[in-house]
Motif scaffolding. Structure first.
Motif, PDB file in Angstrom:
ATOM      1  N   VAL A 173       0.799  -1.087  -0.025  1.00 46.25           N
ATOM      2  CA  VAL A 173       0.096  -0.005  -0.211  1.00 46.25           C
ATOM      3  C   VAL A 173       1.096   1.350  -0.019  1.00 46.25           C
ATOM      4  CG1 VAL A 173      -1.706   1.181   1.072  1.00 46.25           C
ATOM      5  CG2 VAL A 173      -1.866  -1.184   1.230  1.00 46.25           C
ATOM      6  N   SER A 174       0.572   2.011  -1.016  1.00 44.41           N
ATOM      7  CA  SER A 174       1.398   3.354  -0.987  1.00 44.41           C
ATOM      8  C   SER A 174       0.676   4.663  -0.776  1.00 44.41           C
ATOM      9  CB  SER A 174       2.185   3.408  -2.311  1.00 44.41           C
ATOM     10  OG  SER A 174       1.211   3.600  -3.519  1.00 44.41           O
ATOM     11  N   ALA A 184       5.925   4.129  -7.685  1.00 41.93           N
ATOM     12  CA  ALA A 184       5.145   3.593  -6.644  1.00 41.93           C
ATOM     13  C   ALA A 184       3.685   2.598  -6.965  1.00 41.93           C
ATOM     14  CB  ALA A 184       4.579   4.594  -5.366  1.00 41.93           C
ATOM     15  N   LEU A 185       3.330   3.412  -7.970  1.00 41.43           N
ATOM     16  CA  LEU A 185       2.115   2.860  -8.457  1.00 41.43           C
ATOM     17  C   LEU A 185       2.359   1.310  -9.097  1.00 41.43           C
ATOM     18  CD1 LEU A 185       0.129   5.543 -10.130  1.00 41.43           C
ATOM     19  CD2 LEU A 185      -0.292   4.770  -8.009  1.00 41.43           C
ATOM     20  N   TRP A 215      -2.423  -0.824  -3.794  1.00 47.05           N
ATOM     21  CA  TRP A 215      -3.499   0.116  -3.487  1.00 47.05           C
ATOM     22  C   TRP A 215      -2.705   1.520  -2.960  1.00 47.05           C
ATOM     23  CZ3 TRP A 215      -8.720  -0.165  -3.711  1.00 47.05           C
ATOM     24  CH2 TRP A 215      -9.251   0.915  -3.022  1.00 47.05           C
ATOM     25  N   THR A 216      -3.270   2.559  -3.434  1.00 42.51           N
ATOM     26  CA  THR A 216      -2.593   4.013  -3.518  1.00 42.51           C
ATOM     27  C   THR A 216      -3.386   5.008  -2.893  1.00 42.51           C
ATOM     28  OG1 THR A 216      -1.123   3.347  -5.225  1.00 42.51           O
ATOM     29  CG2 THR A 216      -1.208   5.624  -4.517  1.00 42.51           C
ATOM     30  N   CYS A 217      -2.958   5.634  -1.695  1.00 43.31           N
ATOM     31  CA  CYS A 217      -3.696   6.748  -1.021  1.00 43.31           C
ATOM     32  C   CYS A 217      -2.910   7.835  -1.577  1.00 43.31           C
ATOM     33  CB  CYS A 217      -3.823   6.461   0.311  1.00 43.31           C
ATOM     34  SG  CYS A 217      -4.613   5.113   0.987  1.00 43.31           S
ATOM     35  N   VAL A 218      -3.753   8.870  -1.743  1.00 45.44           N
ATOM     36  CA  VAL A 218      -3.238  10.131  -2.001  1.00 45.44           C
ATOM     37  C   VAL A 218      -3.477  11.201  -0.991  1.00 45.44           C
ATOM     38  CG1 VAL A 218      -3.162  12.180  -4.102  1.00 45.44           C
ATOM     39  CG2 VAL A 218      -3.521   9.789  -4.459  1.00 45.44           C
ATOM     40  N   LEU A 219      -2.357  11.840  -0.328  1.00 41.03           N
ATOM     41  CA  LEU A 219      -2.642  12.677   0.706  1.00 41.03           C
ATOM     42  C   LEU A 219      -2.300  13.851   0.114  1.00 41.03           C
ATOM     43  CD1 LEU A 219      -3.035  11.170   3.286  1.00 41.03           C
ATOM     44  CD2 LEU A 219      -0.880  12.011   4.176  1.00 41.03           C
ATOM     45  N   SER A 277      -8.111   7.324  -3.244  1.00 41.57           N
ATOM     46  CA  SER A 277      -7.444   6.189  -2.941  1.00 41.57           C
ATOM     47  C   SER A 277      -7.963   5.300  -3.859  1.00 41.57           C
ATOM     48  CB  SER A 277      -7.504   5.593  -1.500  1.00 41.57           C
ATOM     49  OG  SER A 277      -8.935   5.602  -1.263  1.00 41.57           O
ATOM     50  N   GLY A 278      -7.231   4.171  -4.407  1.00 41.83           N
ATOM     51  CA  GLY A 278      -7.514   3.367  -5.088  1.00 41.83           C
ATOM     52  C   GLY A 278      -6.714   2.331  -5.723  1.00 41.83           C
ATOM     53  N   ALA A 279      -6.986   1.496  -6.468  1.00 50.53           N
ATOM     54  CA  ALA A 279      -6.138   0.485  -7.136  1.00 50.53           C
ATOM     55  C   ALA A 279      -5.307   1.318  -8.299  1.00 50.53           C
ATOM     56  CB  ALA A 279      -6.640  -0.522  -7.961  1.00 50.53           C
TER      57      ALA A 279
END
Lengths: 249, 291
Positions: free
Chosen positions: A40-41, A207-208, A213-217, A225-227
């Motif tokens: 998870v990134s 990272a992708l 799964w990736t969250c954007v802060l 967030s999403g795949a």
């Protein structure tokens, strides 16, 4: 990855986490879950609170609201040494080794919680994984190159066979080739062998590529967030983090 | 030549006492981040505990010294627990802790003077035979002090390089946050550091009093200047640097006493301290705060 360096992963879960310094929240109401076998990134612009989030999860920064748990055990605001004991290995972005200590001593400190007789075999296992470190065991960590230093930082964390790896920008200041190798070979490899990996990464594209799964802060909050595949098709994400259409390739 | 050699002999003894004191002092600074200017007062209070056990409880001075060592260890531990730690928890500027330590030093020294008075004291202890080596004169007592110093330096080396606690101390000194993330209970390591460095402080106080022959409550007040000079010469927080710094300062101050005026000993040390701070603030060995 032939050597079993990590133990089967546990779920790391942050629920509604707000965290910061001196009572002032830098990140707010964050929900993130990292599960075994997955990477998870967390990506986002500078100052979005990515590092603060990771530090809060591992006990370095106080959690002001919400809960953090690992394997169902609540670890909110536990001291970092107790969180380490529960199987969470953390590699900070900077200051990730002990510069005046030798490579061997860094690894020994990494295995501080191990029984005395387990330390040497564990060092051997880590060296099998990072053979380049074998030739520099007596060298002070402060004298290593960026890539060697990052290997040592990862090796130090692997000494405790963590079930959860929390990595803060592991490719920062590394040459592109070394960074790619670190992400695709080692970090993805940990997850493929069952570990839980939570990764903060400045290189969004890279990272992708290795994430499930990736969250954007942004501004201390999760804004997307999403795949990875879904995010790559999200025009807002592409425009903001992948430099427009270039990322589609 | 004879003045030089005899001064060199005195210098070696002074260096031995100073090395024990400075290594404890620099360990405290490196691991706990406290520049403990109250170190001298703990030294002299420990020396007085040894005195009372030796003179009033009629114990052999070397046996009584164990009481002095224990006093230094316990006093230092308590000082950290009840004085320095509460101030550190408030995230105050480092200079605040230095001022607090200075206040503790004054209370410790003049509190002791209020109890024991302004008289001079000495242990019930023989200096032993006088021995001559290459123009240098040593008493058996002085050679014993040098021997104690060598054993202590060997033990400190073994502690720092070959034990789990010593490596944890060095890791805590280098990066306390990372040490905690590696599972090191830094609070425990810091407490152990205060006990060990405090024991060195108590030992240093006792051998300091033995070496000077006569002492009073304020005898160690200026000793902090010598320790600071030795510490900064070797590099702040560098245990091995402190050993070399102590040797250099010990010999330099005694040589200056031999050729000029003994009253300028602290002045020479202070000049060395100023020179190091001006030209190489990290000392000969240090590049950052490490041990």
């Amino acid at each position: 990855m032939s050597v079993e360096l990590s133990t089967p992963g546990q779920v790391l879960r942050a629920t509604g986490v707000s965290a910061g310094y001196d009572g002032r929240a830098i990140v707010q109401e964050i929900d993130v879950e990292a599960t075994p076998g997955k990477v998870v990134s967390v990506v986002g612009p500078n100052g979005s609170g990515k590092s603060t989030l990771l530090k809060a999860l591992v006990g370095v920064v106080p959690v002001l609201g919400g809960t953090v748990s690992v394997g169902g055990t609540e670890i909110t605001n536990l001291p970092p040494e107790r969180i380490a004991k529960l199987g969470v290995g953390y590699v900070p972005q900077i200051d990730d080794v002990f510069p005046p200590l030798s490579v061997k001593e860094n690894l020994e400190i990494g295995g501080y919680l191990l029984a005395r007789h387990d330390v040497a075999p564990r060092i051997e296992a880590v060296l099998e994984f990072f053979p380049r470190l074998k030739t520099m065991m007596t060298r002070k960590a402060g004298k290593l190159s960026g890539g060697e230093r990052k290997m040592l930082a990862m090796g130090r964390v692997l000494m405790l066979s963590p079930s959860v790896l929390v990595l803060d920008e592991p490719t920062a200041n590394l040459a592109p080739l070394v960074a790619t190798q670190l992400l695709e070979e080692y970090i993805r490899g940990f997850a493929d062998h069952g570990s839980t990996v939570l990764l903060v990464e400045q290189r969004a594209k890279a990272a992708l590529r290795i994430s499930d799964w990736t969250c954007v802060l942004s501004g201390g909050r999760v804004v997307l967030s999403g795949a990875p595949r879904d995010l790559e098709n999200n025009p807002v994400f592409v425009e903001s983090f992948l430099g427009g259409g270039a990322a589609r390739h | 030549m004879s003045v030089f050699l005899s001064s060199l002999g005195f210098g070696l003894i002074s260096a031995a006492v100073l090395a024990i004191a400075t290594v404890g002092f620099t360990l405290q600074f490196a691991v706990t981040n406290v520049l403990n200017l109250a170190y001298g007062s703990v030294m002299i209070n420990s020396a007085f505990v040894t005195y009372y056990l030796n003179v009033h409880a009629h114990l052999n001075a070397w046996v009584a010294m164990v009481g002095g060592i224990a006093t230094g260890a316990v006093a230092s531990y308590l000082l950290n627990r009840f004085v320095f730690t509460p101030f550190q928890r408030r995230n105050l500027l480092p200079i605040t802790i230095v001022i607090v330590a200075l206040g503790v030093d004054l209370c410790g020294t003049f509190g002791l003077q209020a109890i024991v008075g302004g008289s001079y004291f000495s242990y019930r202890q023989s200096l032993g035979r006088e021995l001559h080596f290459w123009g240098m004169y040593f008493s058996t007592l002085q050679l014993t002090i040098i021997g104690i110093c060598l054993v202590v330096m060997g033990l400190i080396h073994w502690l720092l390089k070959h034990t789990r606690l010593g490596k944890a101390m060095r890791a805590t000194s280098a990066n306390p946050s990372l040490a905690r993330n590696s599972g090191v209970r830094t609070g425990h390591v810091i407490s152990m550091t205060w006990l060990i460095s405090g024991a060195l402080c108590g030992l240093a106080g006792t051998v300091f009093a033995m070496n000077t022959g006569v002492f009073e409550a304020t005898s160690a007040q200026l000793y902090i200047v010598l320790m600071l000079a030795a510490m900064f010469l070797g590099g702040p927080g560098e245990a091995y640097g402190a050993m070399l710094g102590a040797l250099t300062i010990g010999v330099a101050t005694e040589l200056s006493a031999g050729f000029f005026n003994p009253q300028y000993k602290e002045v020479i040390a202070f000049v060395v301290l100023l020179a190091m701070l001006t030209f190489r603030p990290y000392g000969l060995f240090g590049s950052e705060k490490t041990i």
